[in-house]
Design a protein around this motif. Sequence first.
Motif, PDB file in Angstrom:
ATOM      1  N   TYR A 103       0.830  -1.204   0.000  1.00 19.38           N
ATOM      2  CA  TYR A 103       0.000   0.000   0.000  1.00 19.38           C
ATOM      3  C   TYR A 103       0.867   1.258   0.000  1.00 19.38           C
ATOM      4  O   TYR A 103       0.549   2.243  -0.663  1.00 19.38           O
ATOM      5  N   CYS A 104       1.978   1.203   0.721  1.00 19.52           N
ATOM      6  CA  CYS A 104       2.881   2.367   0.737  1.00 19.52           C
ATOM      7  C   CYS A 104       3.443   2.630  -0.657  1.00 19.52           C
ATOM      8  O   CYS A 104       3.664   3.788  -1.031  1.00 19.52           O
ATOM      9  N   LEU A 105       3.664   1.579  -1.437  1.00 21.93           N
ATOM     10  CA  LEU A 105       4.094   1.784  -2.827  1.00 21.93           C
ATOM     11  C   LEU A 105       3.009   2.515  -3.624  1.00 21.93           C
ATOM     12  O   LEU A 105       3.315   3.383  -4.437  1.00 21.93           O
ATOM     13  N   LEU A 106       1.750   2.169  -3.376  1.00 19.76           N
ATOM     14  CA  LEU A 106       0.651   2.896  -4.033  1.00 19.76           C
ATOM     15  C   LEU A 106       0.640   4.364  -3.618  1.00 19.76           C
ATOM     16  O   LEU A 106       0.365   5.246  -4.436  1.00 19.76           O
ATOM     17  N   ARG A 107       0.940   4.620  -2.349  1.00 19.60           N
ATOM     18  CA  ARG A 107       0.966   6.000  -1.859  1.00 19.60           C
ATOM     19  C   ARG A 107       2.079   6.816  -2.489  1.00 19.60           C
ATOM     20  O   ARG A 107       2.031   8.041  -2.491  1.00 19.60           O
ATOM     21  N   MET A 108       3.074   6.152  -3.044  1.00 16.84           N
ATOM     22  CA  MET A 108       4.176   6.881  -3.682  1.00 16.84           C
ATOM     23  C   MET A 108       3.732   7.568  -4.971  1.00 16.84           C
ATOM     24  O   MET A 108       4.476   8.370  -5.525  1.00 16.84           O
ATOM     25  N   ARG A 109       2.521   7.299  -5.429  1.00 14.23           N
ATOM     26  CA  ARG A 109       1.993   7.967  -6.626  1.00 14.23           C
ATOM     27  C   ARG A 109       1.323   9.293  -6.300  1.00 14.23           C
ATOM     28  O   ARG A 109       0.764   9.941  -7.167  1.00 14.23           O
ATOM     29  N   SER A 110       1.387   9.717  -5.067  1.00 13.13           N
ATOM     30  CA  SER A 110       0.772  10.974  -4.636  1.00 13.13           C
ATOM     31  C   SER A 110       1.382  12.152  -5.392  1.00 13.13           C
ATOM     32  O   SER A 110       2.545  12.134  -5.795  1.00 13.13           O
ATOM     33  N   ALA A 111       0.598  13.193  -5.527  1.00  7.69           N
ATOM     34  CA  ALA A 111       1.079  14.413  -6.176  1.00  7.69           C
ATOM     35  C   ALA A 111       1.919  15.265  -5.224  1.00  7.69           C
ATOM     36  O   ALA A 111       2.630  16.162  -5.648  1.00  7.69           O
ATOM     37  N   VAL A 112       1.864  14.973  -3.926  1.00  8.45           N
ATOM     38  CA  VAL A 112       2.584  15.750  -2.913  1.00  8.45           C
ATOM     39  C   VAL A 112       3.933  15.077  -2.639  1.00  8.45           C
ATOM     40  O   VAL A 112       3.983  13.911  -2.242  1.00  8.45           O
ATOM     41  N   GLU A 113       5.018  15.835  -2.846  1.00 11.47           N
ATOM     42  CA  GLU A 113       6.363  15.258  -2.703  1.00 11.47           C
ATOM     43  C   GLU A 113       6.620  14.703  -1.312  1.00 11.47           C
ATOM     44  O   GLU A 113       7.186  13.610  -1.159  1.00 11.47           O
ATOM     45  N   GLU A 114       6.230  15.404  -0.273  1.00  7.13           N
ATOM     46  CA  GLU A 114       6.469  14.953   1.104  1.00  7.13           C
ATOM     47  C   GLU A 114       5.770  13.615   1.364  1.00  7.13           C
ATOM     48  O   GLU A 114       6.325  12.741   2.026  1.00  7.13           O
ATOM     49  N   GLN A 115       4.564  13.454   0.829  1.00  8.98           N
ATOM     50  CA  GLN A 115       3.851  12.189   1.009  1.00  8.98           C
ATOM     51  C   GLN A 115       4.549  11.058   0.256  1.00  8.98           C
ATOM     52  O   GLN A 115       4.625   9.935   0.750  1.00  8.98           O
ATOM     53  N   GLY A 124      -7.121  10.455  -4.485  1.00 12.21           N
ATOM     54  CA  GLY A 124      -6.575   9.216  -5.010  1.00 12.21           C
ATOM     55  C   GLY A 124      -6.085   8.343  -3.862  1.00 12.21           C
ATOM     56  O   GLY A 124      -6.027   8.768  -2.710  1.00 12.21           O
ATOM     57  N   TRP A 125      -5.711   7.095  -4.169  1.00  8.94           N
ATOM     58  CA  TRP A 125      -5.252   6.159  -3.154  1.00  8.94           C
ATOM     59  C   TRP A 125      -4.032   6.676  -2.414  1.00  8.94           C
ATOM     60  O   TRP A 125      -3.844   6.378  -1.239  1.00  8.94           O
ATOM     61  N   GLY A 126      -3.193   7.438  -3.076  1.00  9.90           N
ATOM     62  CA  GLY A 126      -1.983   7.917  -2.441  1.00  9.90           C
ATOM     63  C   GLY A 126      -2.202   9.088  -1.503  1.00  9.90           C
ATOM     64  O   GLY A 126      -1.306   9.464  -0.765  1.00  9.90           O
ATOM     65  N   ASP A 127      -3.380   9.685  -1.531  1.00 11.71           N
ATOM     66  CA  ASP A 127      -3.630  10.895  -0.753  1.00 11.71           C
ATOM     67  C   ASP A 127      -4.689  10.720   0.330  1.00 11.71           C
ATOM     68  O   ASP A 127      -5.204  11.701   0.837  1.00 11.71           O
ATOM     69  N   ARG A 128      -5.023   9.504   0.679  1.00 15.09           N
ATOM     70  CA  ARG A 128      -6.043   9.263   1.695  1.00 15.09           C
ATOM     71  C   ARG A 128      -5.392   9.236   3.066  1.00 15.09           C
ATOM     72  O   ARG A 128      -4.725   8.271   3.422  1.00 15.09           O
ATOM     73  N   PRO A 129      -5.555  10.298   3.872  1.00 10.93           N
ATOM     74  CA  PRO A 129      -4.848  10.361   5.160  1.00 10.93           C
ATOM     75  C   PRO A 129      -5.238   9.254   6.139  1.00 10.93           C
ATOM     76  O   PRO A 129      -4.401   8.777   6.894  1.00 10.93           O
ATOM     77  N   GLU A 130      -6.497   8.830   6.101  1.00 13.17           N
ATOM     78  CA  GLU A 130      -6.905   7.780   7.046  1.00 13.17           C
ATOM     79  C   GLU A 130      -6.252   6.448   6.685  1.00 13.17           C
ATOM     80  O   GLU A 130      -5.901   5.660   7.577  1.00 13.17           O
TER      81      GLU A 130
END
Length: 184
Positions: free
Chosen positions: A21-33, A158-164
């Motif tokens: 799941y963390c690999l999926l989060r790496m597709r976020s548009a936010v660099e820090e995330q 998106g999946w990479g930007d869901r804080p919960e």
Amino acid sequence: MHGPASFGWLLVALCALTGGYCLLRMRSAVEEQRRSAGDEALMGFGMAVMAVPAAAVAPPRWAWLAYTLVFGVAAVRALWTARTSPRHLHHLVGALAMVYMAAVMVASPGGGHGGTGPPLLTGVLLLYFAGYVLWAGARLIPVPVTAGVQVPAPRILGWGDRPELARACRLSMGIGMFAMLLTV
């Protein structure tokens, strides 16, 4: 990891799924995330590999040395990143805990599972991760909205930007780290 094989395989599955799941989060548009997700993916997959039951695979001594090196580099990177973002202090503690567990395995007789580390250091790490799990779990509890309070409209993320989901990911890795430390 020593202990019941079924427990070890459940921990492997939890950590591998979390790393995925963390690999999926790496597709976020936010660099820090993205950066945080990359650190967490490394931790999740590293924990999954380290948690493989000793009855299935007993890694050679050099594998534990490699873990120590990889997570030592991750700890230095987390320390460097923590200068500007204190959130990365948790990544530093996690990487150092992985270095500690791998070093215990290197020092154990037979070069593998079943080593014991210094009880004080193990206890401090257990307390830290127990506290982290309680804190992260409490952050997942929804806060009731009081009457008359304006709530912003939910954004479609998106999946990479869901804080919960990111919090649940961190919680599961904290639980996994706590469980692994119990076996040291």
